[in-house]
Design a protein around this motif. Structure first.
Motif, PDB file in Angstrom:
ATOM      1  N   MET A   1      27.679  -4.783  16.843  1.00  0.00           N
ATOM      2  CA  MET A   1      26.301  -5.064  16.458  1.00  0.00           C
ATOM      3  C   MET A   1      26.249  -5.803  15.122  1.00  0.00           C
ATOM      4  O   MET A   1      26.966  -5.439  14.191  1.00  0.00           O
ATOM      5  CB  MET A   1      25.533  -3.729  16.329  1.00  0.00           C
ATOM      6  CG  MET A   1      24.065  -3.862  15.955  1.00  0.00           C
ATOM      7  SD  MET A   1      23.264  -2.232  15.766  1.00  0.00           S
ATOM      8  CE  MET A   1      23.246  -1.664  17.476  1.00  0.00           C
ATOM      9  N   PRO A   2      25.411  -6.834  14.987  1.00  0.00           N
ATOM     10  CA  PRO A   2      25.254  -7.489  13.690  1.00  0.00           C
ATOM     11  C   PRO A   2      24.833  -6.485  12.626  1.00  0.00           C
ATOM     12  O   PRO A   2      24.028  -5.585  12.886  1.00  0.00           O
ATOM     13  CB  PRO A   2      24.141  -8.525  13.952  1.00  0.00           C
ATOM     14  CG  PRO A   2      24.230  -8.799  15.421  1.00  0.00           C
ATOM     15  CD  PRO A   2      24.620  -7.486  16.047  1.00  0.00           C
ATOM     16  N   VAL A   3      25.379  -6.634  11.422  1.00  0.00           N
ATOM     17  CA  VAL A   3      25.155  -5.627  10.388  1.00  0.00           C
ATOM     18  C   VAL A   3      23.688  -5.518   9.995  1.00  0.00           C
ATOM     19  O   VAL A   3      23.198  -4.427   9.686  1.00  0.00           O
ATOM     20  CB  VAL A   3      26.056  -5.907   9.157  1.00  0.00           C
ATOM     21  CG1 VAL A   3      25.626  -7.175   8.436  1.00  0.00           C
ATOM     22  CG2 VAL A   3      26.068  -4.710   8.219  1.00  0.00           C
ATOM     23  N   ASP A   4      22.953  -6.633  10.010  1.00  0.00           N
ATOM     24  CA  ASP A   4      21.530  -6.571   9.661  1.00  0.00           C
ATOM     25  C   ASP A   4      20.740  -5.774  10.691  1.00  0.00           C
ATOM     26  O   ASP A   4      19.813  -5.033  10.333  1.00  0.00           O
ATOM     27  CB  ASP A   4      20.948  -7.975   9.528  1.00  0.00           C
ATOM     28  CG  ASP A   4      21.449  -8.710   8.301  1.00  0.00           C
ATOM     29  OD1 ASP A   4      21.961  -8.036   7.381  1.00  0.00           O
ATOM     30  OD2 ASP A   4      21.346  -9.943   8.240  1.00  0.00           O
ATOM     31  N   GLU A   5      21.090  -5.923  11.956  1.00  0.00           N
ATOM     32  CA  GLU A   5      20.430  -5.154  13.008  1.00  0.00           C
ATOM     33  C   GLU A   5      20.725  -3.667  12.838  1.00  0.00           C
ATOM     34  O   GLU A   5      19.834  -2.813  12.956  1.00  0.00           O
ATOM     35  CB  GLU A   5      20.898  -5.626  14.385  1.00  0.00           C
ATOM     36  CG  GLU A   5      20.263  -4.857  15.538  1.00  0.00           C
ATOM     37  CD  GLU A   5      20.796  -5.271  16.897  1.00  0.00           C
ATOM     38  OE1 GLU A   5      20.511  -4.552  17.888  1.00  0.00           O
ATOM     39  OE2 GLU A   5      21.506  -6.296  16.973  1.00  0.00           O
ATOM     40  N   PHE A   6      21.987  -3.358  12.552  1.00  0.00           N
ATOM     41  CA  PHE A   6      22.346  -1.959  12.328  1.00  0.00           C
ATOM     42  C   PHE A   6      21.584  -1.382  11.136  1.00  0.00           C
ATOM     43  O   PHE A   6      21.041  -0.270  11.204  1.00  0.00           O
ATOM     44  CB  PHE A   6      23.847  -1.814  12.077  1.00  0.00           C
ATOM     45  CG  PHE A   6      24.213  -0.462  11.551  1.00  0.00           C
ATOM     46  CD1 PHE A   6      24.332   0.617  12.403  1.00  0.00           C
ATOM     47  CD2 PHE A   6      24.371  -0.243  10.185  1.00  0.00           C
ATOM     48  CE1 PHE A   6      24.629   1.889  11.920  1.00  0.00           C
ATOM     49  CE2 PHE A   6      24.673   1.017   9.697  1.00  0.00           C
ATOM     50  CZ  PHE A   6      24.806   2.085  10.563  1.00  0.00           C
ATOM     51  N   THR A   7      21.558  -2.117  10.028  1.00  0.00           N
ATOM     52  CA  THR A   7      20.899  -1.631   8.816  1.00  0.00           C
ATOM     53  C   THR A   7      19.427  -1.358   9.070  1.00  0.00           C
ATOM     54  O   THR A   7      18.875  -0.352   8.598  1.00  0.00           O
ATOM     55  CB  THR A   7      21.060  -2.659   7.684  1.00  0.00           C
ATOM     56  OG1 THR A   7      22.452  -2.902   7.468  1.00  0.00           O
ATOM     57  CG2 THR A   7      20.446  -2.151   6.390  1.00  0.00           C
ATOM     58  N   ASP A   8      18.783  -2.241   9.819  1.00  0.00           N
ATOM     59  CA  ASP A   8      17.367  -2.054  10.129  1.00  0.00           C
ATOM     60  C   ASP A   8      17.154  -0.784  10.947  1.00  0.00           C
ATOM     61  O   ASP A   8      16.263   0.021  10.656  1.00  0.00           O
ATOM     62  CB  ASP A   8      16.852  -3.273  10.893  1.00  0.00           C
ATOM     63  CG  ASP A   8      15.346  -3.204  11.148  1.00  0.00           C
ATOM     64  OD1 ASP A   8      14.583  -3.100  10.164  1.00  0.00           O
ATOM     65  OD2 ASP A   8      14.936  -3.242  12.325  1.00  0.00           O
ATOM     66  N   LYS A   9      17.987  -0.572  11.958  1.00  0.00           N
ATOM     67  CA  LYS A   9      17.848   0.621  12.800  1.00  0.00           C
ATOM     68  C   LYS A   9      18.191   1.893  12.020  1.00  0.00           C
ATOM     69  O   LYS A   9      17.534   2.930  12.187  1.00  0.00           O
ATOM     70  CB  LYS A   9      18.732   0.488  14.034  1.00  0.00           C
ATOM     71  CG  LYS A   9      18.250  -0.570  15.007  1.00  0.00           C
ATOM     72  CD  LYS A   9      19.127  -0.641  16.247  1.00  0.00           C
ATOM     73  CE  LYS A   9      18.567  -1.656  17.245  1.00  0.00           C
ATOM     74  NZ  LYS A   9      19.382  -1.746  18.478  1.00  0.00           N
ATOM     75  N   ALA A  10      19.202   1.813  11.168  1.00  0.00           N
ATOM     76  CA  ALA A  10      19.578   2.979  10.378  1.00  0.00           C
ATOM     77  C   ALA A  10      18.465   3.369   9.414  1.00  0.00           C
ATOM     78  O   ALA A  10      18.144   4.556   9.252  1.00  0.00           O
ATOM     79  CB  ALA A  10      20.869   2.698   9.608  1.00  0.00           C
ATOM     80  N   PHE A  11      17.860   2.366   8.771  1.00  0.00           N
ATOM     81  CA  PHE A  11      16.797   2.662   7.823  1.00  0.00           C
ATOM     82  C   PHE A  11      15.596   3.293   8.536  1.00  0.00           C
ATOM     83  O   PHE A  11      15.014   4.268   8.046  1.00  0.00           O
ATOM     84  CB  PHE A  11      16.372   1.389   7.091  1.00  0.00           C
ATOM     85  CG  PHE A  11      15.323   1.644   6.036  1.00  0.00           C
ATOM     86  CD1 PHE A  11      15.683   2.181   4.812  1.00  0.00           C
ATOM     87  CD2 PHE A  11      13.990   1.375   6.282  1.00  0.00           C
ATOM     88  CE1 PHE A  11      14.720   2.450   3.849  1.00  0.00           C
ATOM     89  CE2 PHE A  11      13.023   1.640   5.328  1.00  0.00           C
ATOM     90  CZ  PHE A  11      13.395   2.177   4.100  1.00  0.00           C
ATOM     91  N   LYS A  12      15.231   2.744   9.683  1.00  0.00           N
ATOM     92  CA  LYS A  12      14.114   3.316  10.437  1.00  0.00           C
ATOM     93  C   LYS A  12      14.414   4.756  10.836  1.00  0.00           C
ATOM     94  O   LYS A  12      13.519   5.615  10.825  1.00  0.00           O
ATOM     95  CB  LYS A  12      13.827   2.460  11.671  1.00  0.00           C
ATOM     96  CG  LYS A  12      13.205   1.104  11.350  1.00  0.00           C
ATOM     97  CD  LYS A  12      12.997   0.268  12.605  1.00  0.00           C
ATOM     98  CE  LYS A  12      12.370  -1.079  12.261  1.00  0.00           C
ATOM     99  NZ  LYS A  12      12.224  -1.952  13.472  1.00  0.00           N
ATOM    100  N   GLY A  13      15.664   5.022  11.188  1.00  0.00           N
ATOM    101  CA  GLY A  13      16.038   6.391  11.520  1.00  0.00           C
ATOM    102  C   GLY A  13      15.940   7.324  10.330  1.00  0.00           C
ATOM    103  O   GLY A  13      15.461   8.454  10.438  1.00  0.00           O
ATOM    104  N   MET A  14      16.378   6.845   9.157  1.00  0.00           N
ATOM    105  CA  MET A  14      16.356   7.685   7.959  1.00  0.00           C
ATOM    106  C   MET A  14      14.945   8.044   7.535  1.00  0.00           C
ATOM    107  O   MET A  14      14.694   9.154   7.067  1.00  0.00           O
ATOM    108  CB  MET A  14      17.093   6.985   6.817  1.00  0.00           C
ATOM    109  CG  MET A  14      18.590   6.910   7.003  1.00  0.00           C
ATOM    110  SD  MET A  14      19.470   6.373   5.513  1.00  0.00           S
ATOM    111  CE  MET A  14      18.807   4.733   5.290  1.00  0.00           C
ATOM    112  N   ILE A  15      14.007   7.106   7.671  1.00  0.00           N
ATOM    113  CA  ILE A  15      12.643   7.396   7.225  1.00  0.00           C
ATOM    114  C   ILE A  15      11.836   8.153   8.280  1.00  0.00           C
ATOM    115  O   ILE A  15      10.711   8.582   8.016  1.00  0.00           O
ATOM    116  CB  ILE A  15      11.886   6.118   6.818  1.00  0.00           C
ATOM    117  CG1 ILE A  15      11.654   5.196   8.015  1.00  0.00           C
ATOM    118  CG2 ILE A  15      12.625   5.399   5.707  1.00  0.00           C
ATOM    119  CD1 ILE A  15      10.800   3.979   7.675  1.00  0.00           C
ATOM    120  N   SER A  16      12.426   8.338   9.468  1.00  0.00           N
ATOM    121  CA  SER A  16      11.711   9.057  10.531  1.00  0.00           C
ATOM    122  C   SER A  16      11.695  10.557  10.301  1.00  0.00           C
ATOM    123  O   SER A  16      10.917  11.279  10.928  1.00  0.00           O
ATOM    124  CB  SER A  16      12.359   8.757  11.889  1.00  0.00           C
ATOM    125  OG  SER A  16      13.626   9.384  11.994  1.00  0.00           O
ATOM    126  N   GLY A  17      12.590  11.036   9.441  1.00  0.00           N
ATOM    127  CA  GLY A  17      12.624  12.462   9.138  1.00  0.00           C
ATOM    128  C   GLY A  17      13.663  13.250   9.912  1.00  0.00           C
ATOM    129  O   GLY A  17      13.852  14.442   9.643  1.00  0.00           O
TER     130      GLY A  17
END
Length: 249
Positions: A194-210
């Motif tokens: 996976m492209p690193v920017d795509e991963f970072t975006d998904k990881a950040f959304k996961g982290m802020i989801s609680g």
């Protein structure tokens, strides 16, 4: 909802996922203290973001003798740290089918970098994090190798032990991500996954989801992999309930 932690100590911030996530957290408003072995990259991180948003500390996580001094120094210099992000890791192919040619020094180097050092750091930072009056967190990047699988087991134990504390334990399970981690594969290495920017975006959304476990991508079909991860966690929680009913200490 935004990222709730204001000052992040990013261990393993000079390349790959750690570098990309450090940039993203600064962009989202957090101050990031980047930790890594390469001073030139640490300096470039501060130059990129400015000293008000970025800081750095040179440290090698495998330096067991220097770890106490590192923890004391960085928490004294940055007493507002409320998130410890343990990202550092390496990948060295080991062919166990040819035991006579197996380099066990490489095996133990991976265990130290990907598991032992991160477990040590988390425990050494806990008194500082638990003393904070607001919620703090430790975020682990795990899941992509045998050594990171060991880290996953440790994370589940740590989360269970700290469930009544103010320290939240978050774990991110990455897929294969296009970073220099795979340079051992030659020219094709950085095109894997996976492209690193795509991963970072998904990881950040996961982290802020609680949630406390963020699963991104999969080994095989996404649904089956996610179900496997969830079943593993449920099995651990069931075992923990049994063990708490019969304490050994």
């Amino acid at each position: 909802m935004g990222f709730q932690y204001k000052t992040v100590l990013m261990v393993g911030a000079t390349s790959g996922i750690g570098a990309a996530m450090a940039d993203r957290l600064v962009h989202e408003g957090a101050k990031v203290i980047a930790v890594g072995r390469r001073q030139d990259r640490l300096d470039a991180f501060i130059q990129k973001h400015g000293s008000e948003k970025a800081s750095s500390k040179k440290f090698d996580v495998t330096d067991q003798d220097g770890m106490d001094g590192f923890v004391t120094d960085v928490t004294t210099t940055h007493p507002d740290i409320d998130c410890l992000f343990l990202n550092s890791g390496l990948s060295i192919p080991i062919d166990l089918s040819r035991p006579s040619k197996t380099d066990m020094s490489s095996f133990h180097k991976q265990i130290t970098t990907n598991f032992t050092a991160l477990a040590d750091l988390s425990v050494k930072f806990l008194p500082f994090l638990m003393a904070r009056k607001s919620e703090t967190s430790i975020i682990f990047l795990s899941g992509y190798s045998a050594s990171k699988a060991a880290l996953n087991s440790f994370v589940m134990c740590l989360r269970d032990e700290l469930k009544e504390s103010s320290v939240k334990i978050i774990e991110i399970w990455p897929p294969v991500v296009q970073t220099e981690l795979h340079d051992y594969a030659g020219e094709k290495g950085r095109s894997m996954g996976m492209p690193v920017d795509e991963f970072t975006d998904k990881a950040f959304k996961g982290m802020i989801s609680g949630v406390d476990q963020v699963t991104i991508g999969a080994v095989g079909p996404q649904e089956a992999f996610t179900e496997l991860v969830q079943k593993r966690q449920t099995a651990f929680e069931n075992l923990s309930t049994i063990m708490r009913a019969h304490p050994l200490i």
